[in-house]
Design a protein around this motif. Structure first.
Motif, PDB file in Angstrom:
ATOM      1  N   HIS A 410      36.110  34.339 -10.204  1.00  0.00           N
ATOM      2  CA  HIS A 410      34.748  34.232  -9.696  1.00  0.00           C
ATOM      3  C   HIS A 410      33.745  34.798 -10.707  1.00  0.00           C
ATOM      4  CE1 HIS A 410      37.378  34.053  -6.209  1.00  0.00           C
ATOM      5  NE2 HIS A 410      36.402  33.529  -5.505  1.00  0.00           N
ATOM      6  N   SER A 411      32.659  34.079 -10.910  1.00  0.00           N
ATOM      7  CA  SER A 411      31.656  34.545 -11.880  1.00  0.00           C
ATOM      8  C   SER A 411      30.744  35.604 -11.279  1.00  0.00           C
ATOM      9  CB  SER A 411      30.824  33.357 -12.383  1.00  0.00           C
ATOM     10  OG  SER A 411      30.173  32.702 -11.302  1.00  0.00           O
ATOM     11  N   ASN A 412      30.516  35.552  -9.975  1.00  0.00           N
ATOM     12  CA  ASN A 412      29.630  36.523  -9.311  1.00  0.00           C
ATOM     13  C   ASN A 412      30.459  37.700  -8.804  1.00  0.00           C
ATOM     14  OD1 ASN A 412      27.372  37.700  -8.249  1.00  0.00           O
ATOM     15  ND2 ASN A 412      27.101  36.233  -6.592  1.00  0.00           N
ATOM     16  N   TRP A 413      31.047  38.418  -9.742  1.00  0.00           N
ATOM     17  CA  TRP A 413      31.992  39.492  -9.423  1.00  0.00           C
ATOM     18  C   TRP A 413      31.684  40.717 -10.273  1.00  0.00           C
ATOM     19  CZ3 TRP A 413      37.268  39.797 -12.232  1.00  0.00           C
ATOM     20  CH2 TRP A 413      37.954  40.946 -11.852  1.00  0.00           C
ATOM     21  N   ILE A 414      31.473  41.863  -9.604  1.00  0.00           N
ATOM     22  CA  ILE A 414      31.281  43.142 -10.287  1.00  0.00           C
ATOM     23  C   ILE A 414      32.586  43.925 -10.165  1.00  0.00           C
ATOM     24  CG2 ILE A 414      30.002  45.314 -10.344  1.00  0.00           C
ATOM     25  CD1 ILE A 414      27.636  43.828  -9.099  1.00  0.00           C
ATOM     26  N   ALA A 415      33.225  44.205 -11.290  1.00  0.00           N
ATOM     27  CA  ALA A 415      34.501  44.927 -11.296  1.00  0.00           C
ATOM     28  C   ALA A 415      34.248  46.386 -11.640  1.00  0.00           C
ATOM     29  CB  ALA A 415      35.468  44.287 -12.297  1.00  0.00           C
ATOM     30  N   GLY A 416      34.399  47.268 -10.671  1.00  0.00           N
ATOM     31  CA  GLY A 416      34.144  48.691 -10.886  1.00  0.00           C
ATOM     32  C   GLY A 416      35.428  49.485 -11.014  1.00  0.00           C
ATOM     33  N   VAL A 417      35.420  50.490 -11.881  1.00  0.00           N
ATOM     34  CA  VAL A 417      36.564  51.397 -12.029  1.00  0.00           C
ATOM     35  C   VAL A 417      36.041  52.829 -12.016  1.00  0.00           C
ATOM     36  CG1 VAL A 417      38.050  49.797 -13.299  1.00  0.00           C
ATOM     37  CG2 VAL A 417      36.449  51.239 -14.558  1.00  0.00           C
ATOM     38  N   THR A 418      36.900  53.739 -11.557  1.00  0.00           N
ATOM     39  CA  THR A 418      36.511  55.143 -11.504  1.00  0.00           C
ATOM     40  C   THR A 418      36.507  55.745 -12.899  1.00  0.00           C
ATOM     41  OG1 THR A 418      38.801  55.829 -11.141  1.00  0.00           O
ATOM     42  CG2 THR A 418      37.445  55.399  -9.192  1.00  0.00           C
ATOM     43  N   ARG A 419      35.875  56.908 -13.014  1.00  0.00           N
ATOM     44  CA  ARG A 419      35.807  57.601 -14.307  1.00  0.00           C
ATOM     45  C   ARG A 419      35.917  59.088 -14.074  1.00  0.00           C
ATOM     46  NH1 ARG A 419      30.260  58.342 -17.433  1.00  0.00           N
ATOM     47  NH2 ARG A 419      30.249  60.128 -16.021  1.00  0.00           N
ATOM     48  N   GLU A 420      36.730  59.723 -14.915  1.00  0.00           N
ATOM     49  CA  GLU A 420      36.800  61.182 -14.875  1.00  0.00           C
ATOM     50  C   GLU A 420      35.768  61.762 -15.828  1.00  0.00           C
ATOM     51  OE1 GLU A 420      40.664  62.714 -15.493  1.00  0.00           O
ATOM     52  OE2 GLU A 420      41.584  61.582 -13.857  1.00  0.00           O
ATOM     53  N   THR A 421      35.330  62.971 -15.526  1.00  0.00           N
ATOM     54  CA  THR A 421      34.310  63.606 -16.345  1.00  0.00           C
ATOM     55  C   THR A 421      34.835  63.935 -17.737  1.00  0.00           C
ATOM     56  OG1 THR A 421      32.808  65.477 -16.513  1.00  0.00           O
ATOM     57  CG2 THR A 421      34.927  65.894 -15.489  1.00  0.00           C
ATOM     58  N   PHE A 422      33.921  63.961 -18.686  1.00  0.00           N
ATOM     59  CA  PHE A 422      34.279  64.316 -20.068  1.00  0.00           C
ATOM     60  C   PHE A 422      34.035  65.801 -20.363  1.00  0.00           C
ATOM     61  CE2 PHE A 422      32.963  59.837 -20.297  1.00  0.00           C
ATOM     62  CZ  PHE A 422      34.142  59.289 -20.755  1.00  0.00           C
ATOM     63  N   ILE A 423      33.356  66.506 -19.439  1.00  0.00           N
ATOM     64  CA  ILE A 423      32.894  67.858 -19.771  1.00  0.00           C
ATOM     65  C   ILE A 423      33.406  68.898 -18.782  1.00  0.00           C
ATOM     66  CG2 ILE A 423      30.822  67.087 -20.940  1.00  0.00           C
ATOM     67  CD1 ILE A 423      29.267  67.550 -18.371  1.00  0.00           C
ATOM     68  N   GLY A 424      34.428  68.563 -18.032  1.00  0.00           N
ATOM     69  CA  GLY A 424      34.920  69.509 -17.038  1.00  0.00           C
ATOM     70  C   GLY A 424      34.932  68.866 -15.669  1.00  0.00           C
ATOM     71  N   LYS A 425      35.340  69.630 -14.668  1.00  0.00           N
ATOM     72  CA  LYS A 425      35.516  69.069 -13.341  1.00  0.00           C
ATOM     73  C   LYS A 425      34.251  69.108 -12.496  1.00  0.00           C
ATOM     74  CE  LYS A 425      39.842  68.166 -13.974  1.00  0.00           C
ATOM     75  NZ  LYS A 425      40.290  66.774 -14.100  1.00  0.00           N
ATOM     76  N   ALA A 426      33.182  69.710 -12.989  1.00  0.00           N
ATOM     77  CA  ALA A 426      32.016  69.913 -12.141  1.00  0.00           C
ATOM     78  C   ALA A 426      31.172  68.654 -11.997  1.00  0.00           C
ATOM     79  CB  ALA A 426      31.168  71.059 -12.698  1.00  0.00           C
ATOM     80  N   THR A 427      30.840  68.021 -13.095  1.00  0.00           N
ATOM     81  CA  THR A 427      29.926  66.881 -13.038  1.00  0.00           C
ATOM     82  C   THR A 427      30.473  65.731 -13.867  1.00  0.00           C
ATOM     83  OG1 THR A 427      28.699  67.713 -14.952  1.00  0.00           O
ATOM     84  CG2 THR A 427      27.896  68.364 -12.774  1.00  0.00           C
ATOM     85  N   GLY A 428      29.938  64.568 -13.590  1.00  0.00           N
ATOM     86  CA  GLY A 428      30.266  63.394 -14.400  1.00  0.00           C
ATOM     87  C   GLY A 428      31.374  62.521 -13.859  1.00  0.00           C
ATOM     88  N   THR A 429      32.124  62.994 -12.861  1.00  0.00           N
ATOM     89  CA  THR A 429      33.209  62.203 -12.296  1.00  0.00           C
ATOM     90  C   THR A 429      32.657  61.117 -11.384  1.00  0.00           C
ATOM     91  OG1 THR A 429      34.775  64.030 -12.404  1.00  0.00           O
ATOM     92  CG2 THR A 429      35.278  62.268 -10.861  1.00  0.00           C
TER      93      THR A 429
END
Length: 624
Positions: A410-429
């Motif tokens: 399908h062309s009208n498809w947004i594929a999202g994946v999770t991300r872990e933070t690069f600077i620690g566990k507090a922010t960015g995840t």
């Protein structure tokens, strides 16, 4: 809230009284005008360990033209939504990285003849030596002509052995290879990931020819080709495990630590020891760090655990050092299928019957919420991906996964994946909960969630309740287990919200004789909640009969009755829709339509011009 769910709390309503006409809606495949469709001639069942080759096929011209027209319509809709800024002047683009490479190496100083197996001989010796003590089971190429796999049987231990066959280097060739790798490491000033595969290969070939010229080294074509193979594997591939990553029969690759053979899970021979070993901790640590970099992620002693997606889509779990794995660094890879399984594959594997797929086709098309449940490696995500091909082509889809596994046309498809933070566990995840909240603002018509296990599940059921169609997977082995997981911590879904869920599919991986197979054990509908007792009302529509390896229909489907009522159909129309879809599926199997894009073309054609497609299907199906 109850701590556990018992059989009595899931009241089966499938035994309700029905008319004979309702009972027979799905009992048999009905064909038009008295014609007889011999389904058995198409049911060439495929073993679960066999490789499905999804070759593209030539579809009827009508199907191709409708598909192209649909893509144009979707593209036009997307174009109308875009805001095109005014451009006052045309700026000439800077030369691309690849073009700069061509400019730099346009005049090579040394030429080596292209390798030809007939002229220069084979790169790999696949013959068996006289002292080979095992029984060869099979020999097949994985990266011809550079890499082959030999699976042998050890009669003493009654085990299989997995041997990788790659070009053997002489002492002089090894010395030259090491010198070239040192020079490349010192002088290479670009990231090969920025180039297409052919561009990266050409860059490496040219720079190595430059090195050979600098040292005035004369190399024969056969030696040069062997060296280039190991350069490609080292700088563009996966090092020691590169042949394994090319093997289509592998599902998992596992390294438990240094000085220990790598193990693989083979679709035919199951768990096998390989002849690949990391000889020391330093080598394995460097390999783990490099794989993390290839995945665009970071791993260190401070943060020694990593889940990532490899460039080919495979999932990998990495550990570094001895902090969390006492034997040393380790990794486990789950191979990714570039062409995912499709509904005809699920029928060929006998994971589902044709009638079950036709039923689910109607359910997907009419926006029913589905959860795929089962144990590890039971095929939950593969089935969800296959059935998602029935989503109408113009629908907006948003998918959310921890690691990318879904693959849709399908062309009208947004594929999202999770991300872990690069600077620690507090922010960015960015976790599934964040992706789901963001997805609700994107107005999706279908939401696909890789696996629910925590607070994101509550948002998922809120999305169901507000009219979004959702598909997801969950680890559970029965409907009772699904409800138990949903109602108890850490998910805590109120029972009243479970009414939003329409269908639960239970998948299992079992043994039939000597074969390991995957089966849809049951397809159960969530009918509602009894207002007097609070019991969850369910209806098991299909069940798998293990003794006969067949599927049985219970006699009634509330989902089909709901579709019939919402669409304004009568029983005859519903019966005809189910019959048509079964005929299309059997026609697709007869035509060997397996590639997911080809299946999507057929589905789109049926949605756009059903009578045109049915004329083609029935003519070829009944006249053949």
């Amino acid at each position: 809230m109850n701590d556990s769910i018992t059989e009595s709390e899931l009241q089966d309503v499938s035994s309700s009284e029905m008319s004979e006409e309702e009972n027979n809606i799905l009992s048999e495949l009905i064909v038009p005008d008295g014609a007889k469709l011999d389904i058995d001639k198409f049911k060439t069942r495929i073993e679960d360990g066999d490789i499905i080759e999804h070759r593209r096929v030539m579809l009827p011209e009508t199907v191709e033209s409708i598909w192209e027209k649909t893509l144009e319509e979707i593209t036009e809709l997307e174009r109308e939504e875009m805001i095109v800024p005014d451009v006052e002047e045309v700026i000439e683009p800077e030369p691309s990285l690849f073009q700069r490479i061509i400019n730099r190496f346009g005049n090579k100083k040394i030429e080596i003849e292209e390798y030809d197996i007939e002229k220069h001989g084979p790169l790999v010796d696949t013959s068996l030596s006289d002292d080979y003590i095992y029984e060869e089971i099979e020999l097949y190429p994985v990266n011809e002509p550079y890499a082959y796999i030999r699976v042998s049987y050890n009669p003493d231990t009654h085990t299989y052995i997995y041997h990788t066959l790659e070009p053997e280097l002489s002492a002089a060739e090894k010395e030259l290879l090491n010198e070239i790798k040192i020079r490349l490491t010192e002088t290479m000033d670009i990231n090969l990931n920025q180039l297409e595969k052919t561009g990266a290969e050409e860059y490496l070939r040219n720079i190595i020819l430059d090195i050979l010229w600098d040292y005035q080294i004369d190399v024969e074509t056969l030696s040069f080709t062997k060296i280039m193979y190991y350069i490609y594997v080292e700088f563009m591939g996966y090092g020691k495990i590169d042949p394994l990553m090319h093997d289509p029969y592998l599902e998992d690759i596992s390294c438990d630590g240094p000085h220990t053979p790598i193990y693989i899970y083979h679709r035919k021979h199951e768990s096998i020891e390989t002849d690949i070993t990391f000889e020391d901790e330093t080598e394995l640590d460097a390999f783990v760090v490099r794989i993390a970099q290839i995945c665009g992620r970071h791993i260190s002693i401070a943060d020694p655990l990593l889940d990532a997606t490899m460039p080919d889509g495979s999932r990998i779990q990495l550990t570094l050092g001895r902090e969390v794995t006492t034997r040393g660094s380790s990794f486990t890879t789950r191979k990714f299928k570039e062409s995912p399984l499709t509904p005809p594959d699920l029928i060929d594997f006998n994971t589902y019957s044709t009638m079950m797929i036709a039923y689910l086709w109607l359910a997907v098309e009419n926006s029913k919420n589905i959860v795929f449940a089962g144990g590890t490696a039971s095929g939950k995500t593969s089935s969800m991906n296959a059935l998602s091909l029935f989503i109408p082509p113009e629908s907006k889809i948003v998918s959310m996964e921890d690691t990318r596994e879904l693959n849709l046309p399908h062309s009208n498809w947004i594929a999202g994946v999770t991300r872990e933070t690069f600077i620690g566990k507090a922010t960015g995840t960015i976790n599934l909960y964040d992706l789901l909240r963001a997805a609700l603002r994107q107005r999706p018509e279908y939401m696909l969630v890789g696996e629910v296990r925590g607070e994101e599940t509550y948002v998922l059921f809120q999305a169901m309740s507000t009219g979004h169609t959702t598909f997801s997977t969950i680890h559970a082995d029965s409907v009772q287990s699904v409800v138990h997981r949903l109602e108890n911590p850490p998910i805590n879904i109120p029972r009243i919200m479970l009414q939003s869920l329409d269908i639960v599919i239970i998948q299992v991986q079992v043994r039939l004789g000597n074969d390991r197979v995957r089966r849809a054990k049951a397809i159960t509908e969530i009918v509602g909640v009894d207002p007097r007792t609070g019991e969850l009302l369910t209806n098991e529509v299909f069940s798998w009969q293990a003794s006969r390896d067949e599927f049985a229909y219970s006699g009634r489907s509330y989902t089909l009755e709901s579709i019939m009522e919402n669409r304004g159909w009568d029983h005859e129309h519903l019966q005809d829709e189910l019959k048509r879809r079964q005929e299309i599926l059997e026609w697709g199997r007869m035509k060997n339509v397996k590639h997911f894009e080809d299946v999507a073309k057929i589905v789109t054609t049926y949605y756009r011009e059903p009578d045109t497609l049915m004329e083609i299907v029935r003519k070829e199906l009944y006249d053949s």
